[in-house]
Scaffold this active site. Structure first.
Site, PDB file in Angstrom:
ATOM      1  N   LYS A 477       0.831  -1.282   0.167  1.00  0.00           N
ATOM      2  CA  LYS A 477      -0.060   0.098   0.019  1.00  0.00           C
ATOM      3  C   LYS A 477       0.931   1.258   0.033  1.00  0.00           C
ATOM      4  O   LYS A 477       1.703   1.253   0.955  1.00  0.00           O
ATOM      5  CB  LYS A 477      -0.952  -0.135   1.257  1.00  0.00           C
ATOM      6  CG  LYS A 477      -1.898   1.044   1.447  1.00  0.00           C
ATOM      7  CD  LYS A 477      -2.931   0.935   2.359  1.00  0.00           C
ATOM      8  CE  LYS A 477      -3.399   2.138   2.807  1.00  0.00           C
ATOM      9  NZ  LYS A 477      -4.370   1.925   4.156  1.00  0.00           N
ATOM     10  N   TRP A 478       0.736   2.045  -1.044  1.00  0.00           N
ATOM     11  CA  TRP A 478       1.745   3.321  -1.235  1.00  0.00           C
ATOM     12  C   TRP A 478       0.968   4.665  -0.814  1.00  0.00           C
ATOM     13  O   TRP A 478      -0.077   4.916  -1.696  1.00  0.00           O
ATOM     14  CB  TRP A 478       2.068   3.255  -2.814  1.00  0.00           C
ATOM     15  CG  TRP A 478       3.185   4.366  -3.212  1.00  0.00           C
ATOM     16  CD1 TRP A 478       2.878   5.689  -3.022  1.00  0.00           C
ATOM     17  CD2 TRP A 478       4.420   3.834  -3.753  1.00  0.00           C
ATOM     18  NE1 TRP A 478       4.232   6.106  -3.534  1.00  0.00           N
ATOM     19  CE2 TRP A 478       5.126   5.277  -4.017  1.00  0.00           C
ATOM     20  CE3 TRP A 478       5.031   2.893  -4.151  1.00  0.00           C
ATOM     21  CZ2 TRP A 478       6.008   5.409  -4.602  1.00  0.00           C
ATOM     22  CZ3 TRP A 478       6.325   3.100  -4.680  1.00  0.00           C
ATOM     23  CH2 TRP A 478       6.751   4.085  -4.819  1.00  0.00           C
ATOM     24  N   ASP A 479       1.216   5.114   0.324  1.00  0.00           N
ATOM     25  CA  ASP A 479       0.559   6.235   0.722  1.00  0.00           C
ATOM     26  C   ASP A 479       1.242   7.540   0.579  1.00  0.00           C
ATOM     27  O   ASP A 479       2.638   7.448   0.042  1.00  0.00           O
ATOM     28  CB  ASP A 479       0.430   5.925   2.313  1.00  0.00           C
ATOM     29  CG  ASP A 479      -0.973   6.408   2.987  1.00  0.00           C
ATOM     30  OD1 ASP A 479      -1.526   7.441   2.216  1.00  0.00           O
ATOM     31  OD2 ASP A 479      -1.451   5.935   3.778  1.00  0.00           O
ATOM     32  N   ASN A 481       0.487  11.330   2.343  1.00  0.00           N
ATOM     33  CA  ASN A 481      -0.202  11.874   3.394  1.00  0.00           C
ATOM     34  C   ASN A 481      -0.296  13.543   3.633  1.00  0.00           C
ATOM     35  O   ASN A 481      -0.478  13.915   4.778  1.00  0.00           O
ATOM     36  CB  ASN A 481      -0.264  10.934   4.790  1.00  0.00           C
ATOM     37  CG  ASN A 481      -0.874   9.739   4.762  1.00  0.00           C
ATOM     38  OD1 ASN A 481      -2.069   9.716   4.307  1.00  0.00           O
ATOM     39  ND2 ASN A 481      -0.172   8.762   5.430  1.00  0.00           N
ATOM     40  N   ASP A 549     -10.544   7.395   3.332  1.00  0.00           N
ATOM     41  CA  ASP A 549     -10.491   7.001   4.854  1.00  0.00           C
ATOM     42  C   ASP A 549     -11.598   6.742   5.490  1.00  0.00           C
ATOM     43  O   ASP A 549     -12.070   6.302   6.507  1.00  0.00           O
ATOM     44  CB  ASP A 549      -9.513   7.920   5.586  1.00  0.00           C
ATOM     45  CG  ASP A 549      -8.250   7.718   5.424  1.00  0.00           C
ATOM     46  OD1 ASP A 549      -7.626   6.562   5.064  1.00  0.00           O
ATOM     47  OD2 ASP A 549      -7.289   8.588   5.605  1.00  0.00           O
TER      48      ASP A 549
END
Ligand code: GLA
Length: 725
Positions: A477-479, A481, A549
């Site tokens: 999972k490549w976030d 933020n 989210d």
């Protein structure tokens, strides 16, 4: 032939099954647009070149003369700055002498089967030669800018893509100040502008407004495509609906700052531009160098917003998403984030895996918190080595135990970020995005890592490679933020700082490309605080994106309805979480319209909930193909109905369908009749819930009677149909 050149009239005709597009080479080699709309057989339409001639105060080309044609009102194919076309321009070049007058004229063309890749950028692709490309060549004689307008026609898909290359054919460096991927002049302004606005936890809400005179549109200057606006707009004919009316859809294959603009001029025409946001952009082009824009995807249909979406969905599933996981069945995952946040260790994760296995879940994803000394969000981004306090012995013993339970294993990264409290930052304080003399703004206690730099990318690549090559990791999972402010790079000279934002995105693409090609078996999921980078470019590297989210199923209805305007269910990550606003069933029904997974502590479920999860997983397997390959019909939109949302998915063979209704802000829910869509009117379908058999014609015209929900908020009902022979 999808692309025809009519040499008598000097026109090009580009046809898809939904649309025709006509380009005309006019006097003095002006490139004009004569038509974009429903399919027509003609290759030329007379009297369209001048559109609104002789307008007072419009200026004339001295060679053509003052009678008739003026760049002020002509339908210019790719509007340039400063040469009497006063509308928003697609191209402006500041040349060596300091002015920014730009004026391109046709010099030649090439038509061929297939489609070339854009160097170092993601783009759609042809399959078995199912596309034709037109390259239109033009030159600005004064700056020496050679411009190539690329048009690729996917006739069967009903899609056209466009992009632009600018080459410096002069002997002096010049500056590109704006260069859009597409420009189209439509003859009326009788449209509503549809866009997808939002924020964190409220992504892609649909907004529709009538066009007005002047410039309007949406854009991002956050360094990413963003939660706030998506690089998608549609122009929907006034009065058009989900099922009827002319709609133009435009989507940019780009993850950086974009601009989607429409200018309606004094004649009531509309110019549409889509491309890199000219704010905070500039590119120095030395002699012999070339600049390539990202690609714009264009869909025209007279079948309403619903058909526009289905065309985008099919196209993205078959001509944009790629790699092993495009078609391979993706593992059903449970993610640790909402279950544990930063509070986990090997034992807890193994316990999650055990409980998840019992229910039929196939992969455990360990989210944020496994690296450096990260126990909250204040530190360690950039330190991509295992926190052995939490995971004694490192990743290997954890992965072995998870695998021993029969589950695959996934991991979380946020590669383009750096915490001020990290070993990486202490070693390389100039590696964060910043400008001289200013303390960079902080977001979630983190800075952005300057991935426009090769040395920075190399460091992150090495760290990721070490972990990914030495362990059995099935998913990443490549976030991402935070957004980017204080945009600048320590290694760019002052006159190139305007290139930073685009260079940053090219750096991201480079890193992603290296990872997906080195690890073709890993399933990558994109994320940016939920869906802050939900765009077609990211789909080229990761076939699925965490949609939001916000996992509340009622809020998700809006987010998923909005997202579905352009993006298919196959890429919309949707999880059942512990959110209590609705029962478990409804959370499942909403997540089922997406990649489907779980985001909760599986040990805390009651026996009754475990039984529901098992049912949901059965349903997930049963509908896997239907949801991913099927055609979506948004029957009742939560944006238009205060009490319910209803959507339908029909298999391409029209032999299966599922219809889901979710109620909210509930009145006493009486009988609801939903007129289904997309079925074969001649065939008969069995309602799997009631056993009733009705014709497709009846289900689409008389409708499906949906009842049985109580007056409670947040209930759901799904009905399946199977064709009977
Ligand atoms: C973002 C993501 C979440 C989770 C957290 C971890 O907010 O959207 O799903 O991964 O980061 O910090």
């Amino acid at each position: 032939m999808a692309i025809i050149y009519d040499s008598t009239h000097r026109t090009f005709k580009l046809d898809t099954k939904n649309s025709s597009y006509i380009i005309k080479i006019y006097d003095e080699n002006y490139i004009l647009n004569l038509y974009y709309g429903a399919p027509i057989p003609d290759t030329y339409l007379a009297k369209r070149e001048k559109r609104y001639p002789n307008a007072s105060f419009s200026l004339a080309n001295p060679v053509i003369g003052e009678h008739g044609f003026t760049p002020d009102t002509a339908p210019i194919e790719y509007g340039c700055n400063g040469a009497a076309d006063f509308r928003i321009s697609a191209l402006a070049i500041r040349n060596a002498s300091g002015d920014s007058v730009t004026d391109i004229r046709y010099t030649g063309h090439k038509i061929y089967t297939g489609k070339e890749e854009i160097p170092n950028q993601p783009s759609s692709y042809a399959v078995d030669g199912d596309a034709e490309t037109l390259e239109l060549y033009a030159i600005d004689a004064v700056t020496g800018a050679k411009v190539t307008l690329y048009y690729t026609v996917f006739a069967d898909a009903g899609v056209m893509t466009r992009r632009v290359r600018v080459e410096n054919a002069s002997d002096k460096t010049f500056d590109i100040e704006r260069v859009f991927s597409m420009c189209v002049d439509l003859p009326t302004m009788d449209y509503e502008l549809v866009s997808l606005y939002g924020r964190h936890a409220k992504e892609r809400h649909i907004e529709r407004r009538p066009l007005a005179h002047g410039v309007q549109g949406v854009e991002s200057k956050r360094g990413v495509s963003s939660h706030a606006q998506n690089p998608f707009i549609a122009l929907a004919e006034c009065g058009s609906t989900e099922e009827h009316g002319s709609v133009y859809g435009f989507n940019l294959v780009y993850s950086g700052n974009f601009s989607a603009l429409v200018e309606c001029d004094f004649n009531g025409t509309s110019r549409v531009l889509l491309g890199i946001n000219p704010t905070d952009f500039g590119w120095k082009l030395a002699p012999g160098e070339a600049f390539d824009t990202p690609e714009a995807v264009m869909v025209y249909t007279d079948g309403g917003m619903g058909e526009m979406s289905r065309v985008f969905h099919r196209f993205y599933n078959t001509h944009l998403i790629r790699g092993k996981w495009q078609y391979a069945k993706r593992p059903l995952l449970i993610n640790s984030w909402e279950a544990a946040y930063f509070d986990f260790d090997t034992d807890k994760l193994v316990a999650f895996a055990k409980a998840a296995k019992e229910m039929g879940i196939e992969m455990l994803v360990m989210d944020d918190g496994w690296f450096g000394k990260r126990n909250d969000d204040t530190n360690s981004l950039g330190d991509w080595f295992v926190n052995t306090d939490k995971l004694p012995g490192g990743l290997a013993p954890l992965i072995e135990q998870v695998n021993a339970e029969g589950l695959k294993f996934g991991i979380w990264y946020e590669p383009e970020m750096i915490s001020p409290d990290s070993e990486l930052f202490r070693a390389h304080p100039d590696w964060c995005v910043h400008v001289a003399g200013r303390e960079p703004m902080i977001g979630r206690h983190q800075y952005v890592l300057d991935v426009s730099r090769k040395d920075v990318r190399e460091n992150i690549w090495q760290q990721m490679y070490d972990v990914l090559s030495k362990h059995k990791i099935d998913y990443v999972k490549w976030d991402f933020n935070r957004n980017i402010s204080d945009a600048g790079s320590a290694i760019l000279p002052p006159e190139r700082q305007k290139e930073f934002f685009h260079r940053f995105i090219l750096g991201t693409y480079d890193l992603m490309n290296r990872l997906v090609t080195t690890f073709p078996d890993i399933l990558f999921e994109n994320c940016s605080g939920g869906g802050g980078r939900f765009d077609p470019a990211m789909l080229c590297y990761s076939p699925q994106i965490w949609t939001s989210d916000n996992t509340d199923p009622i809020d998700r209805l809006y987010i998923q309805f909005g997202t579905s305007l352009a993006y298919p269910a196959s890429c919309m990550s949707a999880h059942v979480s512990a959110c209590r606003r609705t029962g478990f069933e409804t959370r499942g029904s909403v997540a089922m319209w997406g990649t489907f997974g779980y985001e909760l502590d599986p040990r805390k479920l009651t026996a009754e909930e475990v039984a529901i999860v098992k049912e949901q997983i059965k349903e997930y397997h049963d509908t896997y193909d239907l949801v991913r390959r099927g055609d979506l019909y948004r029957l009742v939109s939560p944006f238009e109905n205060k009490h319910r949302a209803i959507w339908e998915i029909v298999s391409p063979e029209k032999d299966r369908a599922m219809v889901t209704m979710v109620t909210f802000h509930c009145e006493v829910c009486g009988i609801v009749i939903a007129k289904l869509r997309g079925l074969d009117p001649q065939r008969y379908y069995k309602n799997e819930m009631t056993g009733e058999i009705l014709s497709g014609a009846a289900l689409m015209n008389a409708g499906l009677v949906l009842s049985g929900l109580s007056a409670d908020d947040g209930e759901s009902l799904t009905v399946y149909f199977t064709a009977v022979e």
